[in-house]
Design a protein around this motif. Sequence first.
Motif, mmCIF file in Angstrom:
data_model
loop_
_atom_site.group_PDB
_atom_site.id
_atom_site.type_symbol
_atom_site.label_atom_id
_atom_site.label_comp_id
_atom_site.label_asym_id
_atom_site.label_seq_id
_atom_site.Cartn_x
_atom_site.Cartn_y
_atom_site.Cartn_z
ATOM 1 N N GLU A 25 24.131 26.110 30.519
ATOM 2 C CA GLU A 25 25.064 26.950 30.360
ATOM 3 C C GLU A 25 24.851 28.276 31.207
ATOM 4 O O GLU A 25 23.583 28.923 31.010
ATOM 5 N N ALA A 26 25.250 28.614 32.328
ATOM 6 C CA ALA A 26 24.699 29.566 33.334
ATOM 7 C C ALA A 26 25.574 30.860 33.367
ATOM 8 O O ALA A 26 26.884 30.602 33.063
ATOM 9 N N GLU A 27 24.891 32.096 33.482
ATOM 10 C CA GLU A 27 25.751 33.349 33.648
ATOM 11 C C GLU A 27 26.093 33.285 35.197
ATOM 12 O O GLU A 27 24.965 33.186 36.139
ATOM 13 N N VAL A 28 27.146 33.757 35.525
ATOM 14 C CA VAL A 28 27.528 33.464 36.873
ATOM 15 C C VAL A 28 27.504 35.196 37.277
ATOM 16 O O VAL A 28 27.974 35.995 36.387
ATOM 17 N N ASP A 29 27.205 35.240 38.557
ATOM 18 C CA ASP A 29 27.368 36.816 39.017
ATOM 19 C C ASP A 29 28.779 37.167 39.457
ATOM 20 O O ASP A 29 29.056 38.410 38.947
ATOM 21 N N TYR A 30 29.741 36.362 39.792
ATOM 22 C CA TYR A 30 31.064 36.723 40.103
ATOM 23 C C TYR A 30 31.718 35.230 39.622
ATOM 24 O O TYR A 30 31.494 34.381 40.203
ATOM 25 N N VAL A 31 33.174 35.736 39.710
ATOM 26 C CA VAL A 31 34.139 34.580 39.686
ATOM 27 C C VAL A 31 35.272 34.912 40.438
ATOM 28 O O VAL A 31 35.928 35.905 39.957
ATOM 29 N N MET A 32 35.783 34.208 41.224
ATOM 30 C CA MET A 32 36.729 34.636 42.226
ATOM 31 C C MET A 32 37.993 33.415 41.824
ATOM 32 O O MET A 32 37.870 32.328 41.699
ATOM 33 N N ALA A 33 39.099 34.334 41.971
ATOM 34 C CA ALA A 33 40.197 33.345 41.996
ATOM 35 C C ALA A 33 41.472 33.890 42.930
ATOM 36 O O ALA A 33 41.377 35.143 43.358
ATOM 37 N N ASN A 34 42.290 33.000 43.658
ATOM 38 C CA ASN A 34 43.161 33.490 44.493
ATOM 39 C C ASN A 34 44.732 33.522 43.971
ATOM 40 O O ASN A 34 44.958 33.425 42.885
ATOM 41 N N ASP A 35 45.726 33.744 44.769
ATOM 42 C CA ASP A 35 47.160 33.678 44.089
ATOM 43 C C ASP A 35 47.651 32.528 43.408
ATOM 44 O O ASP A 35 48.420 32.592 42.609
ATOM 45 N N ILE A 36 46.905 31.102 44.146
ATOM 46 C CA ILE A 36 47.527 29.816 43.549
ATOM 47 C C ILE A 36 46.645 29.740 42.444
ATOM 48 O O ILE A 36 47.230 29.030 41.298
ATOM 49 N N THR A 37 45.485 29.917 42.468
ATOM 50 C CA THR A 37 44.663 29.579 41.162
ATOM 51 C C THR A 37 44.475 30.452 40.093
ATOM 52 O O THR A 37 44.242 30.515 39.072
ATOM 53 N N GLY A 38 44.659 31.927 40.640
ATOM 54 C CA GLY A 38 44.654 33.084 39.584
ATOM 55 C C GLY A 38 45.728 32.970 38.429
ATOM 56 O O GLY A 38 45.324 33.197 37.413
ATOM 57 N N ALA A 39 46.956 32.757 38.730
ATOM 58 C CA ALA A 39 47.936 32.781 37.626
ATOM 59 C C ALA A 39 47.631 31.744 36.470
ATOM 60 O O ALA A 39 47.640 32.138 35.431
ATOM 61 N N PRO A 40 47.354 30.509 36.939
ATOM 62 C CA PRO A 40 46.767 29.460 35.728
ATOM 63 C C PRO A 40 45.475 29.911 35.047
ATOM 64 O O PRO A 40 45.187 29.864 33.917
ATOM 65 N N ALA A 41 44.737 30.683 35.849
ATOM 66 C CA ALA A 41 43.526 31.142 35.214
ATOM 67 C C ALA A 41 44.086 32.263 34.242
ATOM 68 O O ALA A 41 43.310 32.244 32.987
ATOM 69 N N ILE A 42 44.699 33.194 34.740
ATOM 70 C CA ILE A 42 44.827 34.161 33.710
ATOM 71 C C ILE A 42 45.765 33.713 32.269
ATOM 72 O O ILE A 42 45.526 34.094 31.290
ATOM 73 N N GLU A 43 46.531 32.775 32.376
ATOM 74 C CA GLU A 43 47.177 31.979 31.405
ATOM 75 C C GLU A 43 46.007 31.392 30.450
ATOM 76 O O GLU A 43 46.093 31.627 29.188
ATOM 77 N N ALA A 44 45.099 30.839 30.967
ATOM 78 C CA ALA A 44 43.956 30.094 30.283
ATOM 79 C C ALA A 44 43.299 31.247 29.568
ATOM 80 O O ALA A 44 42.771 31.072 28.220
ATOM 81 N N PHE A 45 43.029 32.372 30.334
ATOM 82 C CA PHE A 45 42.383 33.444 29.982
ATOM 83 C C PHE A 45 42.990 34.123 28.472
ATOM 84 O O PHE A 45 42.587 34.235 27.633
ATOM 85 N N ASN A 46 44.281 34.269 28.723
ATOM 86 C CA ASN A 46 44.940 34.831 27.437
ATOM 87 C C ASN A 46 45.252 34.129 26.391
ATOM 88 O O ASN A 46 45.221 34.692 25.342
ATOM 89 N N GLN A 47 45.129 32.664 26.420
ATOM 90 C CA GLN A 47 45.027 31.891 25.095
ATOM 91 C C GLN A 47 43.502 32.198 24.542
ATOM 92 O O GLN A 47 43.581 31.910 23.336
ATOM 93 N N LEU A 48 42.676 32.800 25.037
ATOM 94 C CA LEU A 48 41.462 33.046 24.411
ATOM 95 C C LEU A 48 41.411 34.451 23.466
ATOM 96 O O LEU A 48 40.662 34.498 22.343
ATOM 97 N N GLY A 49 42.398 35.187 24.024
ATOM 98 C CA GLY A 49 42.336 36.542 22.942
ATOM 99 C C GLY A 49 41.257 37.293 23.334
ATOM 100 O O GLY A 49 40.640 38.015 22.210
#
Length: 418
Positions: A25-49
């Motif tokens: 389990e690693a600590e990442v320095d940066y996490v990048m997303a673009n317009d196609i992958t960002g929207a579903p990433a934000i949805e997943a993030f929102n579910q975590l509260g």
Amino acid sequence: MGKTVAEKVFSAHSGTDAYAGDFVEAEVDYVMANDITGAPAIEAFNQLGMEPIREKIVLIPDHFVPAKDIASAIQARKLRDFVWKYGIENYFEVGRGGVCHQVMMEQGFAAPGRLIAGADSHTCTYGALGAISVGIGSTEAGVIFATGRMWFRVPQSMRFQVDGEPDPYVEGKDIILRVISEIGVEGARYRSMEFYGSTISLLDVAERMTIANMTTEAGAKCAYVHVDKKTHEYLRGRVRGTYREVSADSDAEYVSDIHIDATELEPQVALPGSPDNVRPVSEVDDHIDQAYIGSCTNGRLEDIRKAAEILRGRKVHPSVRLIVVPSSQRVYEDAIREGLAEIIVEAGGFFSGPTCGACLGGYMGVLGPGEVCISSTNRNFLGRMGDRDSKVYLANPSVVAASAVAGRIVKPEEVLAR
Ligand SMILES: CC(C)[C@H](C(=O)O)[C@@H](O)C(=O)O
Ligand code: SF4
């Protein structure tokens, strides 16, 4: 036992003594997303509260922006809403960004020894600067937004030694096409590809990026190009924060050690259908309808310069559309300032601001049935740039520019001799 670069970076980022095959389990320095992958990433993030780890998140709309239709406008808007709600600073709006991987490099996020996760398959690109950078899914990106961490299986590594001074017009693209044709599109599946040798030392960071970028097409998890003076020069004045260079131990274990003699290469062309179906350009003969120079693979200033050198004082063939799309706003600005845009436009080429656009058959250069394109991009799968009955050849930007002038696939020397 000694370690590969991937083993060292995953060990350092997980606080463990990890080797290939281990789960960390690693600590990442940066996490990048673009317009196609960002929207579903934000949805997943929102579910975590949870609250986002703002400083690690980098959001770069690029695929379908400036919005190509209403659906892409809605998609890009989801990114902006998230950025405004949480005050995300590392956001690169249209006119200030470009293709995500180019922006990650030129804006100083990528650096030696870093672990970067990106919700896009060509995240491997930052290996050009000695970073271990991996493509991940959107859901994973959403989790990293909240935790800054992710689990990984430490990949096995393959070693590539490329030596000799290549002929003119033999570029980073040709080296990686040669490598992919040798090992196949699954030849590096879930592995790290490390590159060394005198040829690699001769290449600028732009060409090293092309090599690291296309390791994805051999199935690689990540790439690493040896770090040298050119790496540090590129980083000077742009890198964010500090970094720690990592190199492989001499007794590190590799699953293979492949040697390539660059002096034997001529420019390479991947035939339609698969990036591993590669021939020397002199063995390829086809007409073209479109020539495309752009993308995270070969849309940099250095690439546009190479194209302009061939196009200067010449005209694009009457039956060909030449489309040149810089990979970032910075490249776009520099190409205008250097007079390269003028050369392309005067030759009868189309020159625009940055976007992924036609690279993935999105917009601004989609192919119709039966059309043939030679492209400086990284993928030529069935229907990649448009209709399933269109064909895409992959080549370096010099070959693409020369072919645009000739109306068929040729080596640069053929056009330059005219
Ligand atoms: C849209 C995105 C998910 C995709 C990728 O991950 O590679 C794209 O960039 C591509 O090149 O096909
Ligand atoms: S330029 Fe092409 S390959 Fe690169 S991220 Fe965009 S769509 Fe993917």
